[in-house]
Design a protein around this motif. Sequence first.
Motif, PDB file in Angstrom:
ATOM      1  N   ALA A  19       0.828  -1.208   0.000  1.00  0.00           N
ATOM      2  CA  ALA A  19       0.000   0.000   0.000  1.00  0.00           C
ATOM      3  C   ALA A  19       0.862   1.258   0.000  1.00  0.00           C
ATOM      4  N   GLY A  20       0.250   2.322  -0.440  1.00  0.00           N
ATOM      5  CA  GLY A  20       0.893   3.632  -0.335  1.00  0.00           C
ATOM      6  C   GLY A  20       1.872   3.931  -1.459  1.00  0.00           C
ATOM      7  N   PRO A  21       2.496   5.086  -1.367  1.00  0.00           N
ATOM      8  CA  PRO A  21       3.449   5.504  -2.398  1.00  0.00           C
ATOM      9  C   PRO A  21       4.850   5.006  -2.064  1.00  0.00           C
ATOM     10  N   THR A  22       5.766   5.110  -2.994  1.00  0.00           N
ATOM     11  CA  THR A  22       7.181   4.960  -2.631  1.00  0.00           C
ATOM     12  C   THR A  22       7.826   6.339  -2.682  1.00  0.00           C
ATOM     13  N   ARG A  23       8.959   6.460  -2.009  1.00  0.00           N
ATOM     14  CA  ARG A  23       9.734   7.697  -2.027  1.00  0.00           C
ATOM     15  C   ARG A  23      11.108   7.393  -2.607  1.00  0.00           C
ATOM     16  N   GLU A  24      11.448   8.124  -3.646  1.00  0.00           N
ATOM     17  CA  GLU A  24      12.727   7.906  -4.318  1.00  0.00           C
ATOM     18  C   GLU A  24      13.639   9.095  -4.018  1.00  0.00           C
ATOM     19  N   THR A  33       7.809  11.329  -5.411  1.00  0.00           N
ATOM     20  CA  THR A  33       6.754  10.420  -4.946  1.00  0.00           C
ATOM     21  C   THR A  33       5.498  10.599  -5.791  1.00  0.00           C
ATOM     22  N   ASN A  34       4.352  10.104  -5.317  1.00  0.00           N
ATOM     23  CA  ASN A  34       3.083  10.234  -6.049  1.00  0.00           C
ATOM     24  C   ASN A  34       1.942  10.445  -5.062  1.00  0.00           C
ATOM     25  N   HIS A  35       0.734  10.534  -5.580  1.00  0.00           N
ATOM     26  CA  HIS A  35      -0.422  10.933  -4.753  1.00  0.00           C
ATOM     27  C   HIS A  35      -1.073   9.806  -3.953  1.00  0.00           C
ATOM     28  N   SER A  36      -0.522   8.608  -3.961  1.00  0.00           N
ATOM     29  CA  SER A  36      -1.198   7.507  -3.266  1.00  0.00           C
ATOM     30  C   SER A  36      -1.351   7.802  -1.771  1.00  0.00           C
ATOM     31  N   SER A  37      -2.576   7.588  -1.247  1.00  0.00           N
ATOM     32  CA  SER A  37      -2.825   7.812   0.184  1.00  0.00           C
ATOM     33  C   SER A  37      -2.640   6.532   0.993  1.00  0.00           C
ATOM     34  N   GLY A  38      -2.674   5.391   0.334  1.00  0.00           N
ATOM     35  CA  GLY A  38      -2.577   4.097   1.019  1.00  0.00           C
ATOM     36  C   GLY A  38      -3.915   3.540   1.478  1.00  0.00           C
ATOM     37  N   LYS A  39      -4.987   4.319   1.314  1.00  0.00           N
ATOM     38  CA  LYS A  39      -6.276   3.921   1.905  1.00  0.00           C
ATOM     39  C   LYS A  39      -6.812   2.595   1.363  1.00  0.00           C
ATOM     40  N   VAL A  58       2.881  -4.404   3.578  1.00  0.00           N
ATOM     41  CA  VAL A  58       4.132  -3.717   3.244  1.00  0.00           C
ATOM     42  C   VAL A  58       3.738  -2.334   2.747  1.00  0.00           C
ATOM     43  N   SER A  59       4.120  -1.324   3.498  1.00  0.00           N
ATOM     44  CA  SER A  59       3.574   0.006   3.228  1.00  0.00           C
ATOM     45  C   SER A  59       4.637   1.082   3.073  1.00  0.00           C
ATOM     46  N   GLY A  60       4.423   1.913   2.075  1.00  0.00           N
ATOM     47  CA  GLY A  60       5.181   3.153   1.977  1.00  0.00           C
ATOM     48  C   GLY A  60       4.673   4.119   3.034  1.00  0.00           C
ATOM     49  N   LYS A  61       5.281   5.296   3.115  1.00  0.00           N
ATOM     50  CA  LYS A  61       4.897   6.267   4.144  1.00  0.00           C
ATOM     51  C   LYS A  61       3.511   6.854   3.854  1.00  0.00           C
ATOM     52  N   THR A  62       2.610   6.719   4.839  1.00  0.00           N
ATOM     53  CA  THR A  62       1.260   7.287   4.699  1.00  0.00           C
ATOM     54  C   THR A  62       0.911   8.014   5.996  1.00  0.00           C
ATOM     55  N   ASN A  63      -0.245   8.651   6.011  1.00  0.00           N
ATOM     56  CA  ASN A  63      -0.729   9.299   7.241  1.00  0.00           C
ATOM     57  C   ASN A  63      -1.692   8.395   8.001  1.00  0.00           C
ATOM     58  N   LEU A  64      -1.775   7.139   7.613  1.00  0.00           N
ATOM     59  CA  LEU A  64      -2.782   6.244   8.199  1.00  0.00           C
ATOM     60  C   LEU A  64      -2.251   5.557   9.444  1.00  0.00           C
ATOM     61  N   GLU A  65      -3.183   5.184  10.300  1.00  0.00           N
ATOM     62  CA  GLU A  65      -2.844   4.463  11.518  1.00  0.00           C
ATOM     63  C   GLU A  65      -2.456   3.027  11.147  1.00  0.00           C
ATOM     64  N   VAL A  66      -1.445   2.487  11.815  1.00  0.00           N
ATOM     65  CA  VAL A  66      -1.052   1.101  11.550  1.00  0.00           C
ATOM     66  C   VAL A  66      -2.155   0.172  12.063  1.00  0.00           C
ATOM     67  N   PRO A  67      -2.729  -0.664  11.187  1.00  0.00           N
ATOM     68  CA  PRO A  67      -3.820  -1.543  11.625  1.00  0.00           C
ATOM     69  C   PRO A  67      -3.317  -2.563  12.658  1.00  0.00           C
ATOM     70  N   SER A  68      -4.210  -2.984  13.562  1.00  0.00           N
ATOM     71  CA  SER A  68      -3.801  -3.990  14.546  1.00  0.00           C
ATOM     72  C   SER A  68      -3.982  -5.387  13.958  1.00  0.00           C
ATOM     73  N   HIS A  69      -3.390  -6.370  14.620  1.00  0.00           N
ATOM     74  CA  HIS A  69      -3.493  -7.785  14.238  1.00  0.00           C
ATOM     75  C   HIS A  69      -2.928  -8.084  12.859  1.00  0.00           C
ATOM     76  N   ILE A  70      -1.924  -7.326  12.450  1.00  0.00           N
ATOM     77  CA  ILE A  70      -1.267  -7.650  11.180  1.00  0.00           C
ATOM     78  C   ILE A  70       0.239  -7.492  11.371  1.00  0.00           C
ATOM     79  N   ASP A  71       0.994  -8.061  10.432  1.00  0.00           N
ATOM     80  CA  ASP A  71       2.441  -7.909  10.422  1.00  0.00           C
ATOM     81  C   ASP A  71       2.743  -6.693   9.542  1.00  0.00           C
ATOM     82  N   PHE A  72       3.261  -5.635  10.125  1.00  0.00           N
ATOM     83  CA  PHE A  72       3.434  -4.366   9.400  1.00  0.00           C
ATOM     84  C   PHE A  72       4.896  -4.141   9.030  1.00  0.00           C
TER      85      PHE A  72
END
Length: 224
Positions: A19-24, A33-39, A58-72
């Motif tokens: 999810a989310g964008p990558t940062r180069e 980067t790009n406009h992906s929000s990760g939602k 596996v997530s790029g940098k987003t403003n979202l809360e890290v979900p529980s019960h998953i391997d982040f």
Amino acid sequence: IYEIALPKDMEGINLLVTAGPTREAIDPVRYITNHSSGKMGYAIAIAAAQRGANVTLVSGKTNLEVPSHIDFVSINSAKDMYEAVTQRSNAQDIIIKAAAVADYTPAAYADDKIKKSAQNGDFKIPLKPTDDILAYLGKNKKKGQLLCGFSMETKDLLKNSRKKLEKKNLDMICANNLKVEGAGFEVDTNVLTLITDSDEKELGIMSKADAANILLSELLKMRS
Ligand code: CTP
Ligand code: CA
């Protein structure tokens, strides 16, 4: 507190979602980067975990809360994402690539901040292509594994998406319509068309959570 009764129909399934964008990185202070929000990717991770799957996000940098019960797994660049995903791909029953991966990255990283005064006039950044993660996964697909991509286009959405489905050896591609209201970046709704070899299912405008659940149900059907 009320819990919505979702079927636990994904128990025992290992699912990895990006999810989310990558940062180069260009230099220590700048990146592309790009406009992906990760939602969308986060909605898939949450829905799959609620349904009992063992989820890796596996997530790029987003403003979202890290979900529980998953391997982040948090990453920055396309290269980081490639490594994080390919290290874990053999163990997965389902891989869903909702991330917006940069296609190009700076050919060289400048260890020191690039100075305006060192340029004369126009400034060009040479770029080199990144590795296509999904294409790699398609080439190295494990027996019984399902691969699902996302596709974003501003024209010829369905035609171009189907090309990607075939070229990358995917089982499904979710075509993301950027041209209609209520779809795309930042918003909580989406307008997706789920494309497989034999089918094309156009979902109306709906929450990313609902779209995630339908997409997961369609993938589950393909397993049986
Ligand atoms: N993708 C990937 N690795 C890359 C680029 C893309 O895994 N280096 C994945 C995306 O996560 C997405 C799918 O490929 O699931 C399609 O991405 P998209 O950008 O729509 O297509 P591309 O194949 O990159 O082609 P283009 O950008 O030219 O349309
Ligand atoms: Ca791309």
